[in-house]
Design an enzyme around this catalytic site. Structure first.
Site, mmCIF file in Angstrom:
data_model
loop_
_atom_site.group_PDB
_atom_site.id
_atom_site.type_symbol
_atom_site.label_atom_id
_atom_site.label_comp_id
_atom_site.label_asym_id
_atom_site.label_seq_id
_atom_site.Cartn_x
_atom_site.Cartn_y
_atom_site.Cartn_z
ATOM 1 N N GLU A 50 0.848 -1.196 0.000
ATOM 2 C CA GLU A 50 0.000 0.000 0.000
ATOM 3 C C GLU A 50 0.888 1.252 0.000
ATOM 4 O O GLU A 50 2.029 1.211 0.464
ATOM 5 C CB GLU A 50 -0.875 -0.020 1.269
ATOM 6 C CG GLU A 50 -1.818 1.160 1.382
ATOM 7 C CD GLU A 50 -2.928 0.950 2.417
ATOM 8 O OE1 GLU A 50 -2.829 0.006 3.231
ATOM 9 O OE2 GLU A 50 -3.884 1.743 2.396
ATOM 10 N N ASN A 197 -12.325 -1.568 -1.062
ATOM 11 C CA ASN A 197 -11.576 -2.107 0.078
ATOM 12 C C ASN A 197 -12.308 -1.721 1.353
ATOM 13 O O ASN A 197 -12.624 -0.539 1.557
ATOM 14 C CB ASN A 197 -10.164 -1.509 0.107
ATOM 15 C CG ASN A 197 -9.425 -1.834 1.411
ATOM 16 O OD1 ASN A 197 -8.984 -2.964 1.604
ATOM 17 N ND2 ASN A 197 -9.316 -0.860 2.309
ATOM 18 N N GLU A 198 -12.584 -2.700 2.185
ATOM 19 C CA GLU A 198 -13.218 -2.434 3.490
ATOM 20 C C GLU A 198 -14.336 -1.400 3.333
ATOM 21 O O GLU A 198 -14.347 -0.357 4.011
ATOM 22 C CB GLU A 198 -12.182 -1.996 4.529
ATOM 23 C CG GLU A 198 -11.151 -3.085 4.770
ATOM 24 C CD GLU A 198 -10.238 -2.881 5.972
ATOM 25 O OE1 GLU A 198 -10.278 -1.801 6.592
ATOM 26 O OE2 GLU A 198 -9.483 -3.826 6.290
ATOM 27 N N TYR A 270 -6.750 -9.325 11.020
ATOM 28 C CA TYR A 270 -5.400 -9.138 11.580
ATOM 29 C C TYR A 270 -5.291 -9.863 12.917
ATOM 30 O O TYR A 270 -6.296 -10.032 13.623
ATOM 31 C CB TYR A 270 -5.119 -7.648 11.785
ATOM 32 C CG TYR A 270 -4.823 -6.926 10.484
ATOM 33 C CD1 TYR A 270 -3.540 -6.918 9.964
ATOM 34 C CD2 TYR A 270 -5.832 -6.285 9.773
ATOM 35 C CE1 TYR A 270 -3.260 -6.269 8.757
ATOM 36 C CE2 TYR A 270 -5.559 -5.632 8.571
ATOM 37 C CZ TYR A 270 -4.263 -5.630 8.072
ATOM 38 O OH TYR A 270 -3.975 -5.006 6.886
ATOM 39 N N GLU A 325 -5.991 -9.389 3.500
ATOM 40 C CA GLU A 325 -5.217 -8.661 4.528
ATOM 41 C C GLU A 325 -5.181 -9.533 5.765
ATOM 42 O O GLU A 325 -6.218 -9.806 6.372
ATOM 43 C CB GLU A 325 -5.844 -7.298 4.843
ATOM 44 C CG GLU A 325 -5.580 -6.268 3.769
ATOM 45 C CD GLU A 325 -6.008 -4.853 4.156
ATOM 46 O OE1 GLU A 325 -5.907 -4.474 5.336
ATOM 47 O OE2 GLU A 325 -6.456 -4.126 3.240
ATOM 48 N N GLN A 374 2.166 -6.178 5.538
ATOM 49 C CA GLN A 374 2.368 -5.810 4.164
ATOM 50 C C GLN A 374 3.789 -6.184 3.764
ATOM 51 O O GLN A 374 4.594 -6.548 4.605
ATOM 52 C CB GLN A 374 2.120 -4.324 3.982
ATOM 53 C CG GLN A 374 0.693 -3.903 4.314
ATOM 54 C CD GLN A 374 0.349 -2.491 3.817
ATOM 55 O OE1 GLN A 374 1.129 -1.860 3.119
ATOM 56 N NE2 GLN A 374 -0.833 -2.016 4.193
HETATM 57 O O1 AHR Z 1 -3.013 -2.591 6.175
HETATM 58 C C1 AHR Z 1 -3.350 -1.389 6.763
HETATM 59 C C2 AHR Z 1 -4.824 -1.074 6.639
HETATM 60 O O2 AHR Z 1 -5.581 -2.004 7.329
HETATM 61 C C3 AHR Z 1 -5.408 -1.109 5.252
HETATM 62 O O3 AHR Z 1 -5.199 0.064 4.547
HETATM 63 C C4 AHR Z 1 -6.859 -1.311 5.509
HETATM 64 O O4 AHR Z 1 -7.507 -1.970 4.453
HETATM 65 C C5 AHR Z 1 -6.890 -2.096 6.802
HETATM 66 O O5 AHR Z 1 -7.780 -1.587 7.705
#
Ligand code: AHR
Length: 519
Positions: A50, A197-198, A270, A325, A374
Site C-alpha cells: 500500500e 476495500n473495506e 489481523y 489482509e 504488508q
Molecule cells: O493494512 C493497513 C490497513 O488495514 C489497510 O489500509 C486497511 O484496508 C486495513 O484496515
C-alpha cells in the site's frame, strides 16, 4: 487437560487424529501418501503493498537517479529478495489508500504528476511518482501477477472502467494510445481486481446492501479486455467474524443476472489483541506470545465460518475466499512516524505466519488467494529497508521455506497436537501440514508452538518407505528474537536433516518451524 477437553480442542482445531498423546511424549504423525486433497493455490502466498509509510517510497521505489542500485527506479535488492520467495501476486495501491486513489494522477511524465495527499496514513504528500506503469513494471520484475484495488469509496464507475481499458485493451482506443505514449504499447495483464476495500469502514462505511448495489455496477463496467489473461474480480467481504457482508454478497451473487459476476470474496483479519494495537513487537514475554498465537489461531474458525456461509450459496466453491489482509498488527516502533505502521518482526511472528499459511492450506478448496499485510517496511513485513540497506525478517524466511507448497497437492495428515499451556491459555503444541509438490516430492511443515520444550515427531507415511527428511528449520534464541541491521542473521533458517532408523523421528526445537522433504 482431561481427555474430553483435549478431544474437543482437537475437534475445534480440525486437525487432530483419534488417539491422544501425553503432553511430553513424542507426537505420532501419519499420512497416506496415496491420498490427495485440493491444490494449495500459490496465490495464498500473495503480498500487499500500500502507499503507506515507507512501503512503496524507499521500500520499493527509489527513482532512477538514486544511488541505490535500481532498475527503472525500482530497487534491485528488494526485487531479488522477492523473486526468491516467488511472490505470486501483489495487491496495490491499498488498503484504505485505494479508495482515495485516482489513477490518472499516477501516469504520464513523472515531473508533471500532481502531488496529492495521503490522509489515511500520516497525512503525508503522495508524490504519485509510483503509479500504474511503475507498479506493473515492479510486478513484472519480481515475476508476480497484479492485484489492483479500484476506488469505489470516492471514485466513479467511469474512472474504474477507464483504468481497466487503459491497462488491458489491445484495440487502438484513445486510452490505449495514451498507454502506448506512456511507454507500454502492449496491454497489461490484471490477474485480480478488488472492487473496493473495506467498504464497511474506510472504504465508505456502507451497509452490506449499499455495497452490493455498488458491486453490481463496478463488476459490470470495470472490464478486462485482455482476452489472453482472464481477470478475477474480488468483492469486499467480511471484517472478522461478522457474516453480514458474506451473506449479502453471496446471496446477490446466487441471484445475479448475466450482467455482472465475481470470482472472489475478500476477508480481512489481523492478529491484533487490543485496539489500538498495543502488543509489543520486541521485549515481550511468554504470556503475550501465547495470547498472540491464540488470537492468530482464530483464523481457523473465521475461515470455517465464512466458508460455511459461502457453501450455502455456492456449494461448488466457484467463489474463492480471498484473505487479502492478514498478519500481526503490533504497537508501532517507538519513534517511527505517526501512521507509518512500522513494527519489528520476531520469531513469534514467523510462527504466526506459518500457522496462518497452514490454515489457508487446509482450506485450499475455498481459500485460493491471500495477501499478508504488508510486503516492505509496514506491519508484518517480509523486508525492512534503511536507505541503501535491506534486511530480511523471520516472516520472510517462512515464506521462502514454504515455496515447495506453491501449487502443491494438499495431503491430509493425522496427528494429536498435544497441549502447550501458558497461564490459562491452552494451545495445540504442534501444527503440521503435508503436500506433494509439482515435481511429486512429499513435503512436511512442522511447527512447535511450545517455547519451552522441544518435541519429537514420529513420522509414519503409509504407501511410502521414508528413509530421511531434509530441509530447513527456523528457530531462534528467544521468542522475541528479531533481525536488525546490526545483527541481520539472528533468525535465519538452518539446514535440517533426519535419517530413519526403524522409524523417522523429527525433533523440533522450541518455538520453531521446520519444513522438510521426505525421501
Ligand atoms: O493494512 C493497513 C490497513 O488495514 C489497510 O489500509 C486497511 O484496508 C486495513 O484496515
Amino acid at each position: 487437560m482431561d481427555l474430553i477437553s483435549r478431544m474437543m480442542l482437537c475437534a475445534a482445531l480440525a486437525f487432530c487424529g483419534a488417539a491422544v498423546a501425553a503432553d511430553n511424549d513424542s507426537i505420532r504423525l501419519s499420512a497416506d501418501a496415496t491420498k490427495a486433497g485440493a491444490t494449495i493455490n500459490r496465490h495464498i502466498f500473495g503480498q500487499f503493498a500500500e502507499h503507506l509509510g515507507r512501503g512503496i517510497y524507499e521500500g520499493v521505489w527509489v527513482g532512477p537517479d538514486s544511488k541505490i542500485p535500481n532498475t527503472r527506479g525500482i530497487r534491485n535488492d528488494v526485487v531479488e529478495a522477492l523473486r526468491a520467495i516467488k511472490v505470486p501476486n501483489v495487491r496495490w495501491p491499498g488498503g484504505c489508500f485505494a479508495d482515495e486513489y485516482h489513477w490518472r494522477n499516477g501516469i504520464g511524465p513523472r515531473d508533471k504528476r500532481p502531488a496529492t495527499l495521503n490522509p489515511n496514513w500520516g497525512g503525508v504528500i503522495e508524490p504519485n511518482t509510483f503509479g500504474t506503469h511503475e507498479f506493473m513494471d515492479f510486478v513484472q520484475q519480481i515475476g508476480a501477477e497484479a492485484y489492483l484495488s479500484i476506488n469505489v469509496g470516492s471514485g466513479t464507475p467511469a474512472e474504474a472502467a477507464d483504468w481497466l481499458e487503459y491497462l488491458t485493451t489491445s484495440q487502438p482506443t484513445g486510452l490505449a494510445k495514451e498507454r502506448a505514449a506512456n511507454g507500454h504499447a502492449d496491454p497489461y495483464r490484471v490477474d485480480l481486481l478488488g472492487i473496493g476495500n473495506e467498504s464497511w469502514g474506510c472504504g465508505g462505511s456502507m451497509t452490506p446492501d449499499e455495497y452490493v448495489n455498488h458491486l453490481k455496477v463496478y463488476a459490470r463496467y470495470a472490464r478486462n479486455y485482455n482476452a489472453s489473461h482472464p481477470m478475477r474480480r474480488v468483492a469486499v467481504g467480511p471484517d472478522g467474524p461478522d457474516t453480514g457482508y458474506t451473506e449479502a454478497v453471496m446471496k446477490a451473487w446466487k441471484n445475479k443476472t448475466w450482467a455482472w459476476d465475481i470470482e472472489g470474496l475478500s476477508l480481512h483479519s489481523y492478529t491484533v489483541v487490543k485496539w489500538p494495537p498495543a502488543f509489543k513487537a520486541t521485549g515481550f514475554g511468554e504470556s503475550e506470545y501465547a495470547t498472540m498465537l491464540k488470537s492468530t489461531l482464530n483464523m481457523e474458525s473465521l475461515v470455517s465460518k465464512h466458508s460455511a456461509v459461502m457453501d450455502q450459496y455456492d456449494p461448488e466453491k466457484k467463489i474463492a475466499l480471498v484473505v487479502d489482509e492478514w498478519g500481526a498488527w503490533l504497537a508501532a516502533t517507538p519513534g517511527s512516524p505517526e501512521g507509518f505502521l512500522e513494527q519489528q518482526n520476531s520469531q513469534r511472528d514467523a510462527l504466526i505466519a506459518a500457522l496462518n499459511l497452514n490454515v489457508f492450506a487446509r482450506h485450499s478448496d475455498r481459500v485460493r488467494v491471500a495477501n499478508i499485510a504488508q510486503m516492505v517496511n509496514v506491519l508484518q513485513a517480509m523486508i525492512f529497508t534503511r536507505k541503501e540497506r535491506m534486511l530480511l525478517t523471520p516472516t520472510y524466511h517462512v515464506f521462502k521455506m514454504y515455496v515447495p507448497f506453491h501449487d502443491a497437492t494438499f495431503l491430509p495428515v493425522d496427528f494429536v497436537a498435544g497441549t502447550y499451556k501458558s497461564g490459562d491459555i491452552e494451545l495445540p503444541r504442534v501444527d503440521a501440514i503435508a503436500a506433494r509438490d509439482t515435481a511429486g516430492k512429499l513435503w512436511l511443515s512442522l511447527t512447535n508452538l511450545d517455547p519451552n520444550l522441544a518435541v519429537s515427531i514420529d513420522v509414519d507415511i503409509s504407501g511410502m518407505k521414508v528413509t530421511s527428511a531434509k530441509g530447513l528449520t527456523l528457530a531462534a534464541p528467544r521468542i522475541d528474537s528479531v533481525n536488525t541491521f546490526e545483527a541481520p542473521g539472528t533468525v535465519a533458517p538452518k539446514p535440517f536433516s533426519a535419517k530413519a532408523g526403524k522409524k523417522l523421528i523429527v525433533k523440533l526445537a522450541p518455538a520453531s518451524i521446520t519444513v522438510v522433504e521426505l525421501e
